[in-house]
Design an enzyme around this catalytic site. Structure first.
Site, PDB file in Angstrom:
ATOM      1  N   PHE B 127       0.850  -1.187   0.000  1.00  0.00           N
ATOM      2  CA  PHE B 127       0.000   0.000   0.000  1.00  0.00           C
ATOM      3  C   PHE B 127       0.888   1.240   0.000  1.00  0.00           C
ATOM      4  O   PHE B 127       1.851   1.330   0.768  1.00  0.00           O
ATOM      5  CB  PHE B 127      -0.955   0.019   1.201  1.00  0.00           C
ATOM      6  CG  PHE B 127      -1.914   1.180   1.109  1.00  0.00           C
ATOM      7  CD1 PHE B 127      -2.967   1.137   0.205  1.00  0.00           C
ATOM      8  CD2 PHE B 127      -1.732   2.326   1.853  1.00  0.00           C
ATOM      9  CE1 PHE B 127      -3.836   2.219   0.066  1.00  0.00           C
ATOM     10  CE2 PHE B 127      -2.593   3.419   1.723  1.00  0.00           C
ATOM     11  CZ  PHE B 127      -3.649   3.361   0.823  1.00  0.00           C
ATOM     12  N   ASP B 196       1.387  -4.223   8.834  1.00  0.00           N
ATOM     13  CA  ASP B 196       0.263  -3.317   8.626  1.00  0.00           C
ATOM     14  C   ASP B 196      -0.993  -4.191   8.515  1.00  0.00           C
ATOM     15  O   ASP B 196      -1.129  -4.981   7.582  1.00  0.00           O
ATOM     16  CB  ASP B 196       0.483  -2.496   7.354  1.00  0.00           C
ATOM     17  CG  ASP B 196      -0.632  -1.487   7.118  1.00  0.00           C
ATOM     18  OD1 ASP B 196      -1.736  -1.661   7.690  1.00  0.00           O
ATOM     19  OD2 ASP B 196      -0.417  -0.541   6.345  1.00  0.00           O
ATOM     20  N   TYR B 221     -10.910   2.749  10.176  1.00  0.00           N
ATOM     21  CA  TYR B 221     -12.116   3.112   9.413  1.00  0.00           C
ATOM     22  C   TYR B 221     -12.564   2.053   8.415  1.00  0.00           C
ATOM     23  O   TYR B 221     -13.500   2.285   7.664  1.00  0.00           O
ATOM     24  CB  TYR B 221     -11.963   4.478   8.739  1.00  0.00           C
ATOM     25  CG  TYR B 221     -10.776   4.658   7.802  1.00  0.00           C
ATOM     26  CD1 TYR B 221     -10.778   4.122   6.519  1.00  0.00           C
ATOM     27  CD2 TYR B 221      -9.675   5.401   8.193  1.00  0.00           C
ATOM     28  CE1 TYR B 221      -9.712   4.317   5.665  1.00  0.00           C
ATOM     29  CE2 TYR B 221      -8.606   5.604   7.354  1.00  0.00           C
ATOM     30  CZ  TYR B 221      -8.623   5.068   6.087  1.00  0.00           C
ATOM     31  OH  TYR B 221      -7.560   5.260   5.247  1.00  0.00           O
ATOM     32  N   LYS B 222     -11.878   0.913   8.382  1.00  0.00           N
ATOM     33  CA  LYS B 222     -12.295  -0.146   7.469  1.00  0.00           C
ATOM     34  C   LYS B 222     -13.177  -1.123   8.247  1.00  0.00           C
ATOM     35  O   LYS B 222     -14.317  -0.822   8.570  1.00  0.00           O
ATOM     36  CB  LYS B 222     -11.072  -0.814   6.852  1.00  0.00           C
ATOM     37  CG  LYS B 222     -10.218   0.152   6.030  1.00  0.00           C
ATOM     38  CD  LYS B 222      -8.976  -0.530   5.468  1.00  0.00           C
ATOM     39  CE  LYS B 222      -8.051   0.462   4.801  1.00  0.00           C
ATOM     40  NZ  LYS B 222      -8.565   1.012   3.537  1.00  0.00           N
ATOM     41  N   ARG B 368     -12.269  -3.977  -7.324  1.00  0.00           N
ATOM     42  CA  ARG B 368     -12.111  -4.599  -6.009  1.00  0.00           C
ATOM     43  C   ARG B 368     -13.460  -4.633  -5.297  1.00  0.00           C
ATOM     44  O   ARG B 368     -14.109  -3.609  -5.131  1.00  0.00           O
ATOM     45  CB  ARG B 368     -11.095  -3.775  -5.207  1.00  0.00           C
ATOM     46  CG  ARG B 368     -10.739  -4.374  -3.878  1.00  0.00           C
ATOM     47  CD  ARG B 368      -9.673  -3.542  -3.188  1.00  0.00           C
ATOM     48  NE  ARG B 368     -10.203  -2.276  -2.707  1.00  0.00           N
ATOM     49  CZ  ARG B 368      -9.640  -1.526  -1.744  1.00  0.00           C
ATOM     50  NH1 ARG B 368      -8.502  -1.912  -1.187  1.00  0.00           N
ATOM     51  NH2 ARG B 368     -10.178  -0.387  -1.359  1.00  0.00           N
TER      52      ARG B 368
END
Lengths: 409, 409
Positions: B127, B196, B221-222, B368
Site C-alpha cells: 500500500f 500493517d 475506518y475499514k 475490487r
C-alpha cells in the site's frame, strides 16, 4: 459592592456588540466557563452538523462522500478558512493531524531547508509539546535544542540556528511575543521562524504575512471551538512551499494519491503537509467552530477579550483583592487570559470549580483564567471575581477534597 | 437462474448466525455495499453515542470530561479493546493518529533499536503510504528503502535490514502473507517486523503474539467501522516497550504530561506512542465500531467472510462469467475481498455504482469488491454477481459518463 459591579457589568453587556453570539454556543447552566483557552465551548450548530455528517455523509453516502461531500478537500477547505483569521492566504494553511505532529513536520522541514544548521532555539517554559517535539529529532541525531530566556533569545541567534520556535502567546502567563521583531531578528541571523499560535489563533489579531513569518502551527480545540482533540492546522508561507520537504510523507500529501505509485512525490502546494487519511469527523466539527469565529471576526473578538480581562481586574480591585498577577498588566501585551500565582493555586482552582467557575491550574502554582470572548459576558466577570474573592477570604479552598489531584489538572 | 441463486442465498442467510447483526448497521436503501474494506458502514449505535459525547461530554462537561468521562484514558482504552482482536494483550495497543503517522513512529523506532542497520525492506506494490513513509526517513538520511518481490523477500533479508515492513492482507489483491513464517525469517536475519493490519484487523483472525511479531499498525475506518479518517492503532510487543523510542515525542506520550516540565521523558508503556492531544470525537466513534466487532467475534466474522466470497464466485460461475481473478482462489489465503482484473475496470466499477453496487477501482485495472461480513447477506452476493454479469454482458459500462474520473477513485 456585588450589586454595583453586576449593574455595571450589565450595562457593559447591553452595549456589547458581540452579546448576541453567546446564544450560538451551548453552555451548561450555572457555570462560568473560564477555560475556553484549554477547550472551547460547543457551538450550537455543531450537534446538528455532526448528525448530518454521520448519518448523511457517512451512513448514506458511504465511500461516495469522498467526492460527493468533498471529504477529499476538507483539510484544505478548513485550512483555507482559518487562513484569513491568522493573516495569510487560503492556500497557505491546511488543517490536519495534531499540533504536536505538525510541529514535528515543520521543525524537520526547517532543518531540511537550513542544511548545515542543527540548532532549534526556543525558550524554557515554552509549552511542553513544543519543546518535546525537538527531543525526538535530537535522538534521531538531526537537531540540537537550545533554550534561552525570553530577553536573551535574540543574542542566542547565531549561525548554528536553523529555526526559532516560539509560542506567540505564552500558555501559562499569557505574554505576547512581538512577532514582527522576533521574526526579523531570526531572519537576520539566517534562521527560519515557526510560530505556535495555539493560544492566539481565533482570539487575537495575528498577522503572520505582515510579519513575514515562515511557518506556523495552531490548535483547533481552543478558541476555534473544534471539540476535544480537534485537528490542528499548519501554515507554510507561499515562498517556502516549493522547497519544503517534511518527513511525514503519507499518501494524503502525495501529488496523486489515487495513482497508487510506489514512489513518493509531494503535492505541489500546502497539501504536501498532509500525511494520513483526513480525519473527517474532527474536521467537520472544527469547520463549524472556524466558521463562527470568522463570522464574529477576530478583531472584534480581540477587542472584547481585552475589555473582559480589564473589567475582571477592575472587579478584583474593587473587592480589594491583592493577588499576584503573572500576566502583563497591559492588555495589549497579553493573550485572552489572566494568570495568578498562588502557592495553593490547585486547591483554589478546585474550590472555584465546585462553585461552577471553571478555570484551570498550571503546575506548580498558577491559577489560569481564560476569557474566550465569543461566549462570555461582563456579568460573568463580576461574578467570577466575587467567587474568587469569597474562596480566598473564606479559606474555603482549604477543604481536603480540593487538594486531591486528578489525572488531568 | 436469478431466482434459483436468490433462493439458495436466502437459505444461507436463514442459517447465518451473524444475520441479526445487519440491523446493527445503518445502510442506505437499494445499495449493496462492497466497499467496507475502504470505509466501514455506520453502526446503528454511533449517532446516539456521538450526540452523547458532543452534547454531554463536550457541551455540558467541558474541560472536566478529561477526568470525568475518562477522555484521558480513551486512546489506551480503545487500543486495549482492539488488542484481543489482533491476538495481543490490552497494554500492547494504543489508538492514535493515522496509520501513516504510526508507520513513521514505528519505522523510526525500529531504526533506533537496530542501530547500524538502515534498510527497510518491503515489497513493490505494497500500500502506497507504507512505502511513502520510508521516503521521509530516507531524505532525513536515516533509512534506505529496499523492495523485493514477494517470493524474493526472504533472500533479500541480510545484515543491513533493520525492519521488514509488510501489509498482512494486500490492499489490491487480497493475498495474505504467512505472518509466522515471514516474522521468523526476519528474526533469523536480525531484523524486526512491522505488520500493517489495515486490511485484516477486524475481518480476519490475526495472531500477532502467536507469531512473535514485534510491531504493527492498523486502520480504524475499514473493518472496525470507526468512520471516515478514524484514528488508527499501533502495537508494540511488551518485550520491546521499554527500549522503544519513537521520534514523535509529544506531550501525550510523556510520563507526566501535566507536570509541564521542559524535558521529555517517555511514558512507561505503550502510552509513549501517543503524541498530541487525543482526538476524542474520532476515538468515540471508533470505540462503538470496535465494541461491535468484539461482540460479533473476529473468528465468526472471518468464517462468514470466506463463505460470502466463495458464494459470490459460485454465483459468477453459475452465470458463466469468466473474469480474471487476481485474488487467491483459496479463501483461506485471501482477505475479505475479491479483486478482478479488467482493462475497463474503472468504467465497470462506475456502472456498478450507478446500479447501487458499490465496490471500488484500484489503478490501473482492478475492480475490487470487499465483503465486510458483519452487514452483508448472501442475497447481496447473488444480486451483486447478477449486476456484474449484466453490466459486462450488456456493455452498459461503455456509456461515456462511466469513464469520467473523479478526484477520488
Amino acid at each position: 459592592m456585588r450589586e454595583e459591579l453586576v449593574r455595571r457589568a450589565r450595562d457593559l453587556d447591553a452595549a456589547d456588540p458581540l452579546a448576541e453570539y453567546r446564544e450560538r454556543f451551548i453552555l451548561p447552566e450555572n457555570v462560568i466557563y473560564l477555560d475556553g483557552n484549554s477547550l472551547g465551548a460547543l457551538p450550537t450548530a455543531t450537534p446538528a452538523r455532526m448528525q448530518e455528517v454521520i448519518r448523511g455523509e457517512w451512513g448514506e453516502g458511504l465511500i461516495r462522500s469522498w467526492n460527493d461531500a468533498d471529504w477529499i478537500g476538507a483539510a484544505r477547505r478548513v485550512g483555507g478558512k482559518i487562513a484569513p483569521l491568522i493573516g495569510v492566504q487560503p492556500h497557505e494553511v491546511v488543517a490536519c493531524d495534531s499540533t504536536s505532529v505538525n510541529l514535528y513536520k515543520l521543525i524537520a522541514a526547517a532543518l531540511d531547508m537550513r542544511a548545515g544548521r542543527k540548532v532549534i532555539l526556543s525558550e524554557p517554559g515554552n509549552f511542553p509539546t513544543d519543546l518535546y517535539m525537538i527531543a525526538g529529532l535530537e535522538r534521531q541525531g538531526l537537531a540540537e535544542r537550545r533554550l534561552a530566556p525570553r530577553d536573551q533569545l535574540i543574542e542566542a541567534l547565531d549561525d548554528d540556528v536553523a529555526l526559532l520556535l516560539l509560542t506567540h502567546v505564552h500558555y501559562k502567563t499569557g505574554d505576547v511575543f512581538d512577532m514582527a521583531a522576533m521574526t526579523k531578528a531570526a531572519h537576520e541571523a539566517g534562521a527560519l521562524v515557526l510560530w505556535d499560535l495555539s493560544h492566539s489563533g481565533g482570539a487575537l489579531s495575528v498577522d503572520l504575512n505582515g510579519c513575514e513569518a515562515d511557518l506556523a502551527v495552531g490548535c483547533g480545540y481552543k478558541y476555534f471551538n473544534g471539540g476535544p482533540g480537534a485537528p490542528a492546522y499548519a501554515f507554510v508561507a507561499e515562498r517556502h512551499q516549493k522547497a519544503l520537504h517534511q518527513p511525514l510523507t503519507g499518501w494524503f500529501g502525495h501529488a496523486a494519491p489515487f495513482a497508487f505509485s510506489d514512489d513518493y512525490a509531494p503535492a505541489p502546494g500546502i497539501d504536501r503537509l498532509q500525511c494520513g487519511t483526513a480525519p473527517i469527523l474532527g474536521l467537520a466539527a472544527l469547520e463549524v467552530g472556524v466558521d463562527l469565529v470568522a463570522e464574529i471576526s477576530v478583531d472584534r473578538l480581540a477587542r472584547k477579550s481585552r475589555a473582559l480581562s480589564e473589567f475582571f481586574l477592575e472587579c478584583l480591585g474593587e473587592w480589594g483583592l491583592d493577588l499576584e498577577l503573572v500576566s502583563p498588566l497591559d492588555s495589549t501585551r497579553r493573550g485572552s487570559q489572566l494568570s495568578f500565582r498562588h502557592a495553593e493555586a490547585y486547591a483554589i482552582c478546585q474550590a472555584l470549580i465546585a462553585r461552577g467557575v471553571i478555570g484551570d491550574f498550571r503546575d506548580p502554582d498558577i491559577l489560569r483564567l481564560g476569557f474566550a470572548p465569543a461566549y462570555l459576558r461582563f456579568e460573568d466577570m463580576a461574578e467570577a471575581a466575587r467567587h474568587l474573592v469569597e474562596v480566598l477570604e473564606s479559606g474555603e479552598w482549604k477543604k481536603p477534597e480540593f487538594s486531591e489531584r486528578a489525572a488531568v489538572t
